[in-house]
Design a protein around this motif. Structure first.
Motif, mmCIF file in Angstrom:
data_model
loop_
_atom_site.group_PDB
_atom_site.id
_atom_site.type_symbol
_atom_site.label_atom_id
_atom_site.label_comp_id
_atom_site.label_asym_id
_atom_site.label_seq_id
_atom_site.Cartn_x
_atom_site.Cartn_y
_atom_site.Cartn_z
ATOM 1 N N HIS A 78 0.844 -1.206 0.000
ATOM 2 C CA HIS A 78 0.000 0.000 0.000
ATOM 3 C C HIS A 78 0.882 1.260 0.000
ATOM 4 O O HIS A 78 0.623 2.218 -0.718
ATOM 5 N N HIS A 117 -3.146 0.950 -4.348
ATOM 6 C CA HIS A 117 -3.082 1.674 -3.078
ATOM 7 C C HIS A 117 -4.427 1.606 -2.345
ATOM 8 O O HIS A 117 -4.499 1.247 -1.167
ATOM 9 N N GLU A 169 -5.753 -0.904 1.023
ATOM 10 C CA GLU A 169 -6.245 -0.317 2.281
ATOM 11 C C GLU A 169 -7.503 -1.052 2.756
ATOM 12 O O GLU A 169 -7.627 -1.406 3.924
ATOM 13 N N TYR A 210 -6.264 -4.466 4.130
ATOM 14 C CA TYR A 210 -5.612 -4.547 5.452
ATOM 15 C C TYR A 210 -6.587 -4.172 6.560
ATOM 16 O O TYR A 210 -6.464 -4.649 7.676
HETATM 17 FE FE LIG Z 1 -2.889 4.776 3.794
#
Ligand SMILES: [Fe+2]
Length: 175
Positions: free
Chosen positions: A55, A67, A71, A74
């Motif tokens: 990321h 990116h 997110e 995770y």
């Molecule tokens: Fe971030």
């Protein structure tokens, strides 16, 4: 006659106290589940940090896609890891909790930060396959033991990781 009935009842109580531990599962049964769950927990944590790594460090034309997608992933992983570790606590056992333990027990290896975006995607696809393998191992033991709580938990994980695998497979076929 009455005495016989009383003796039988006493025996039953004795057996049930001897055989069952926490939540109706024997210590032997939970230790196998906990061992598998701890392995999964270790791999999931190494995978989680890899998501953060990618990321932060992805570059190039895929930056915004990867990116943002990582997110989401995770954030999911951090929740799943918490649920998994707390399931181990439910059985009165200790979840692996340090980075050293995770790196030692994980079947997933760390990745460097300077990968091309397509290498990141292929790393993640291989992580998902490993996580699924470990999740199905947990599921097998949970079903064998009749542990519905763990079974339900891990089926939820499997659904999400299969979805991630599908999305990144589709993404990697775009070029
Ligand atoms: Fe971030």
């Amino acid at each position: 006659m009455d005495n016989n009935v009383k003796e039988l009842d006493l025996d039953k109580t004795k057996v049930s106290r001897k055989t069952y531990g926490k939540l109706g599962y024997s210590t032997e049964q939970t230790s196998e589940i906990v061992e598998k769950m701890n392995g999964l927990l270790a791999s999931f944590n190494v995978h989680y940090q890899k998501l953060r790594n990618f990321h932060w460090n992805v570059k190039g034309a895929d930056f915004f896609d990867i990116h943002e997608k990582l997110e989401e992933q995770y954030n999911y992983a951090v929740e799943a890891i918490d649920v998994l570790a707390e399931r181990i606590r439910v059985f009165g056992k200790t979840p692996l909790s340090t980075m050293r333990e995770y790196l030692k027990a994980s079947n997933i290896k760390e990745s460097p930060s300077n990968l091309e975006s397509d290498q990141m995607v292929s790393e993640l696809l291989s992580d998902y396959r490993m996580l699924l393998e470990e999740m199905f191992d947990v599921l097998d033991v949970a079903i064998e033991t009749g542990d519905s709580g763990t079974e339900d938990m891990v089926k939820g994980f499997i659904k999400q990781i299969e979805k991630n695998h599908w999305m990144f497979t589709a993404f990697s076929e775009k070029k």
